[in-house]
Write an enzyme that holds these catalytic residues in place. Structure first.
Site, PDB file in Angstrom:
ATOM      1  N   ASN A 104      19.655  27.554 -48.802  1.00 42.27           N
ATOM      2  CA  ASN A 104      19.299  28.073 -47.245  1.00 42.27           C
ATOM      3  C   ASN A 104      20.320  28.294 -46.471  1.00 42.27           C
ATOM      4  OD1 ASN A 104      19.776  25.254 -46.748  1.00 42.27           O
ATOM      5  ND2 ASN A 104      18.014  24.865 -45.750  1.00 42.27           N
ATOM      6  N   ASP A 179      17.931   8.086 -58.478  1.00 41.13           N
ATOM      7  CA  ASP A 179      18.927   6.887 -57.956  1.00 41.13           C
ATOM      8  C   ASP A 179      18.082   5.909 -57.300  1.00 41.13           C
ATOM      9  OD1 ASP A 179      21.676   5.548 -57.283  1.00 41.13           O
ATOM     10  OD2 ASP A 179      22.360   7.599 -57.654  1.00 41.13           O
ATOM     11  N   ASP A 275      21.507   1.667 -58.395  1.00 42.02           N
ATOM     12  CA  ASP A 275      22.825   1.087 -57.611  1.00 42.02           C
ATOM     13  C   ASP A 275      23.243  -0.087 -57.628  1.00 42.02           C
ATOM     14  OD1 ASP A 275      24.683   2.836 -55.820  1.00 42.02           O
ATOM     15  OD2 ASP A 275      24.109   1.382 -54.440  1.00 42.02           O
ATOM     16  N   GLU A 333      24.097   0.441 -62.612  1.00 39.38           N
ATOM     17  CA  GLU A 333      25.407   0.440 -62.272  1.00 39.38           C
ATOM     18  C   GLU A 333      25.789  -0.767 -61.855  1.00 39.38           C
ATOM     19  OE1 GLU A 333      28.414   2.261 -58.810  1.00 39.38           O
ATOM     20  OE2 GLU A 333      26.614   1.356 -58.364  1.00 39.38           O
ATOM     21  N   HIS A 404      30.392  10.529 -58.862  1.00 34.84           N
ATOM     22  CA  HIS A 404      30.600  11.136 -57.427  1.00 34.84           C
ATOM     23  C   HIS A 404      31.322   9.935 -56.737  1.00 34.84           C
ATOM     24  CE1 HIS A 404      27.482   8.013 -57.576  1.00 34.84           C
ATOM     25  NE2 HIS A 404      27.535   7.701 -56.211  1.00 34.84           N
ATOM     26  N   ASP A 405      31.703   8.879 -57.449  1.00 36.44           N
ATOM     27  CA  ASP A 405      32.693   8.032 -56.810  1.00 36.44           C
ATOM     28  C   ASP A 405      34.409   7.770 -57.366  1.00 36.44           C
ATOM     29  OD1 ASP A 405      30.728   6.814 -55.485  1.00 36.44           O
ATOM     30  OD2 ASP A 405      30.098   5.344 -57.180  1.00 36.44           O
TER      31      ASP A 405
END
Ligand code: NOJ
Length: 625
Positions: A104, A179, A275, A333, A404-405
């Site tokens: 968008n 997640d 997580d 994780e 992503h870490d």
């Protein structure tokens, strides 16, 4: 029961002890041979502080004993046939929704954007998607601080969009895992608000409050405690100041979490990535963290919660009440857990988790993420050999380098652009031919590399920003920024590079985070047109896996284990044998011999019988079946 009189060999026989000693050896760059030395093995624990006077205090031994005695079980032998499961044959693809595809034009990725790219993911050859958090959140930590588990983040779309996503993923015969962040919530979550404002309500101990803080530190810098005026108490947060740790000792809280998880399973999701799930059980009384461990690790207190006393119990409870009835998949994780602890968390006869992400392979020993250094692939080789040979058939390894870490793996190994393509393909070969379930992070299939950030203002990540402010107290700004640049998680969070148009085809509006010019050369559109691209190589390898079930369930055997830069292994079952041959170095390595058989896939078009070229990686098929 271990005591101060126990010897190091007894410690090594304990699963936590073995992992800690292996980990300490890694951290201090000490060879495992030292631990195997008879003199060292027979040392009594109580003598350690004296022997290592300047490095360990007396209290260390007691802390260690408390931790070791938490675990009474040892894992069964790992022989026997592997049980089959869909997730042992699947390749997962991690989407970081904020940076994947914006539909968008607000510069932030969203659910409709993801739906529009499902065909791309399917055509890549992916079987399952892991979606980083999409729940309602004030975004202090980009969605890992959840305000409402039952709502979708407005920037990402609506619940209808999510339901459409589930349908569209399943239509393409893929699975979707979410997640699950249940070690903590946002401080804006209703439970926390009530815990603070209504101290008589049932929420009063949904979180961890104490009259006095202990010395634990947060992973995002500073004390792990916030002072809460209303309660005149301190509240625990292992991560940012807005991520408050939940109190899993409270049975009502656990039930609420179970019910919440069920509502997502009812919507059709196939499982969860949990997580920091190994942090949910904290030691009773929340004792101070050991100074020695704190100094070594860079944060205090972890020994009291990274493998807490009720961890197995909580996981078994959740497995029995929620995961098993829905046949849901789970990958935890679990930072800090080594091989033995991971076995106890994932062995198929224990009904806790299906798999875990353990992280010790992401940095060469002696280094942390924020060090500027060149990652040593020789270490990856030894790590993989250790896990493949010892994890056993009751447990399934996870295979990953990026998420992503963490900064991008190619940049960590060798940032010289001449190696980018061969190196990207080499990483694919290792990840997709060892035994285990691969997790590919968005953009890895293009060989995306670290971004060229110039100023701290360009960074968005709370961890980086907090650390920068902390470092600036003891060093110059330039030096502090250089350190942040080496390890910032933002390297992995820049938008997915779809084409060479403005904003890389990610969005029509300016992205939420700066991106450099790399998308002009490295993007999906151009790689789809180029048969030699990393993307094509991933497609081929993913298709190849589906035709060679030996990769899922076959044995893995290594040769030339000691030979520097040579990584050779075989995958074998009754039907075929594959040989994987890799040069881990950036130079021509003289061949002793070529594997026999047919070379099926390689990151070099031509075979050289004399040399293995820089980072050459090939798959050979042996025999004539
Ligand atoms: C691990 C997640 O991967 C990371 O992104 C997050 O910051 C922490 N857990 C806290 O939720």
């Amino acid at each position: 029961m271990l005591t101060r009189k126990s010897r190091l060999k007894d410690v090594y026989a304990n699963p936590i002890g073995r992992d800690i000693l292996d980990r300490a050896a890694l951290q201090l760059n000490i060879s495992k041979k030292v631990i195997a030395n008879p003199f060292i093995r027979n040392l009594r624990l109580k003598t350690l502080p004296k022997l290592l006077k300047r490095r360990l205090s007396e209290g260390f031994v007691d802390t260690l004993l408390t931790l070791l005695n938490t675990e009474q079980d040892t894992a069964m032998s790992g022989d026997g046939k592997m049980q089959k499961a869909w997730w042992k044959e699947a390749v997962f693809y991690q989407i970081y929704p904020r940076s994947f595809k914006d539909s968008n034009g607000d510069g932030i990725g969203d659910l409709q954007g993801i739906i529009s790219k499902l065909d791309y993911i399917k055509e890549l050859g992916i079987d399952a998607i892991w979606l980083s958090p999409i729940y309602d959140s004030p975004n202090d930590d980009n969605g890992y601080d959840i305000r409402d588990y039952n709502k979708i983040m407005t920037e990402f779309g609506t619940m209808e969009d999510f339901e459409e996503l589930v349908i569209e993923v399943h239509k393409r015969d893929m699975k979707l895992i979410m997640d699950l962040v249940v070690n903590h919530t946002s401080d804006e979550h209703e439970w926390y608000q009530k815990a603070v404002k209504e101290p008589e309500s049932k929420y009063r101990d949904y979180y961890i409050f104490q009259d006095k803080p202990n010395n634990w530190t947060s992973f995002f810098s500073g004390s792990a405690w916030n002072y809460v005026e209303e309660r005149q108490q301190y509240a625990l947060h292992l991560f940012s100041k807005k991520q408050m740790d939940l109190n899993w000792e409270n049975e009502n809280l656990r039930q609420e979490i179970h019910e919440m998880v069920k509502t997502w399973l009812e919507k059709g999701v196939d499982g969860f990535r949990l997580d920091v799930i190994n942090y949910i059980s904290k030691r009773n009384g929340l004792p101070d963290g050991s100074e020695d461990i704190g100094r070594l690790m860079g944060y205090y207190g972890a020994e009291h919660y990274f493998y807490g006393p009720r961890l197995h119990e909580y996981l078994r409870e959740m497995n029995e009440k929620v995961f098993r009835p829905y046949n849901a998949f789970s990958v935890g994780e679990t930072p800090g857990t080594g091989l033995e602890m991971s076995k106890l968390l994932t062995a198929d006869y224990r009904y806790e988790l299906d798999m875990v992400f353990s992280f010790d392979h992401l940095e060469t020993p002696g280094h942390t993420r924020f060090d500027e250094y060149q990652y040593d692939l020789g270490y990856l080789k030894s790590y993989m050999i250790y896990w493949m040979e010892n994890y056993g058939n009751h447990c399934q390894p996870s295979l990953f380098y990026e998420n992503h870490d963490n900064p991008r793996m190619i940049s960590k190994i060798n940032a010289d652009p001449q190696y980018r393509i061969v190196l990207g393909k080499l990483l694919a070969v290792i990840q997709l031919t060892l035994r285990g379930t691969p997790f590919i992070y968005q953009g890895q299939e293009l060989g995306m590399v670290n971004q060229d950030f110039h100023t701290i203002e360009e960074l968005r990540d709370v961890e980086s920003l907090n650390l920068y402010n902390k470092l600036c107290k003891t060093m110059g700004k330039k030096e502090a920024f250089a350190k942040i640049l080496a390890g910032t998680r933002d390297h992995a969070r820049t938008p997915m590079q779809w084409n060479n148009q403005q904003y890389a085809g990610f969005s029509d509006g300016e992205p939420w985070i700066r991106m450099d010019e790399d998308y002009k050369y490295c993007n999906v559109e151009s790689q789809l047109q180029d048969e030699d691209s990393i993307l094509h190589f991933y497609q081929e390898l993913l298709a190849f896996r589906k035709e060679h079930s030996v990769i899922y369930y076959g044995e893995v055997c290594f040769t030339n284990k000691k030979e520097k830069d040579l990584f050779i292994y075989y995958r074998k079952d009754e039907t075929e044998t594959l040989c994987i041959e890799i040069n881990l170095g950036s130079y021509n390595k003289k061949r002793k011999k070529c594997p026999q058989g047919v070379r099926l896939l390689s990151n070099y078009a031509e075979l050289s019988p004399v040399f293995l070229r820089p980072y050459e990686a090939s798959i050979w098929k042996q025999g004539n079946k």
